[in-house]
Write an enzyme that holds these catalytic residues in place. Sequence first.
Site, PDB file in Angstrom:
ATOM      1  N   SER A  85       0.820  -1.211   0.000  1.00 17.60           N
ATOM      2  CA  SER A  85       0.000   0.000   0.000  1.00 17.60           C
ATOM      3  C   SER A  85       0.856   1.264   0.000  1.00 17.60           C
ATOM      4  CB  SER A  85      -0.927   0.014   1.209  1.00 17.60           C
ATOM      5  OG  SER A  85      -0.210   0.276   2.387  1.00 17.60           O
ATOM      6  N   LYS A  97       0.648   4.246   6.738  1.00 16.27           N
ATOM      7  CA  LYS A  97       0.104   5.160   5.740  1.00 16.27           C
ATOM      8  C   LYS A  97       0.679   6.561   5.930  1.00 16.27           C
ATOM      9  CE  LYS A  97      -3.175   2.476   3.830  1.00 16.27           C
ATOM     10  NZ  LYS A  97      -2.692   1.252   4.539  1.00 16.27           N
TER      11      LYS A  97
END
Lengths: 202, 202
Positions: B124, B161
């Site tokens: 990700s 993230k």
Amino acid sequence: MVNIRSNPNDEEKLKSRATEISAFYSNKGRMPSFSEIGQLFGFKSKNAVFRLVNRLEKLGVLGRDEKGRLLPGRIMTAPLKVLGTVEAGFPSPAEEELSDTMSLDKFLIQNPSATFVLKVSGDSMSGAGILPGDMVLVDKGQTPKSGDIVIAEVDGQWTMKYLKKRGEQVVLLPANPAYKPIRPKTELKISGVVTAVIRKYK
Amino acid sequence: MVNIRSNPNDEEKLKSRATEISAFYSNKGRMPSFSEIGQLFGFKSKNAVFRLVNRLEKLGVLGRDEKGRLLPGRIMTAPLKVLGTVEAGFPSPAEEELSDTMSLDKFLIQNPSATFVLKVSGDSMSGAGILPGDMVLVDKGQTPKSGDIVIAEVDGQWTMKYLKKRGEQVVLLPANPAYKPIRPKTELKISGVVTAVIRKYK
DNA sequence: CTTGACTGTGAACATTCGTTCAATATAGAA
DNA sequence: TTCTATATTGAACGAATGTTCACAGTCAAG
């Protein structure tokens, strides 16, 4: 009768003292002498230190040379805890205590005298996760194999590329489709293999 | 009269001996004693070592404690040479001699007790050059700022993230378009800031 | 050749090292 | 309280430390 040795309060104190000794080592670059440890904890006798050290040895947090000198145990060598994966979640304190530690230097560098650092400029390898501004560790002693990322001089130009061998043919392959493969015309000098990539954010 | 001191042959010998002492330090975790240095080079007298050490001190490659103990000089602290950029080309031997050295541990880790390593799984963050299998250094002591890469627990799931703050709103942004931004509904626990990325090839 | 600079040897030195021992202080158990 | 185990002190010890000195060997310059 109660076994006083397993007093949890004691173990905590021992741990904190091991940490202080560890701090001394990483600050000064050497282990403290017995007198210095005594000074560190307020002991007036070296014998108190002697017993403390013995207990820390039995716990395995301190080691000895073959010459009997104090060595930083596994906790000391590098203050870096290696834990699980990102998705496994954040480590609980219990896990932290159990985990091993390691040194980045020893982990990343096998051949100290032949290894050095280059800063990356250009984005020709961005497809391989090597971005401008990153640092790469280069080992100039290793023999490059097909698939390695190498530092090479092609026709007077220095670049970092994938090395691909197809029989006798040697191709330097960028990891960015915006750049074209390089087929060296005159000479190809490979002077090092990239063994690691380091990116520092702060 | 000729100044014999600047004999280039001598300097080479000195350098190689400094390297051997450096190797001793990184192997054993401590500096050798004078007798051990003598044994290392075949000296039978400690005085020969004494003079060798003095010269290495004047060259700056060896240092001393405030207590007079030997310390690994700048060459020793970490056997890692920092050189120019990739495109600047491969360093000449002359450059190597001049360049500074550093320790990866000290370079990457500011807060040893609060820093640990996580292995990356999932892609990700591949857009930010963080690939599956990479290691990230996480500092759990830092206060996360907008734009930082953080390790966070959102609705019971752990992820890595980008952190973006827009006023009161907090968004977790992946660096891969295949994934969607995360707007935490119930709770958001940020437990660490990614301070560095490490990828080891061999 | 002699001279001078440099290198290594070998023996001494005071200092500090880690270790050991006996004696005292402290605290909890009975 | 007394008893018992642990913790710390203080003094002593041999061994190893780093330092200094006087002396011999080597090599090039004059």
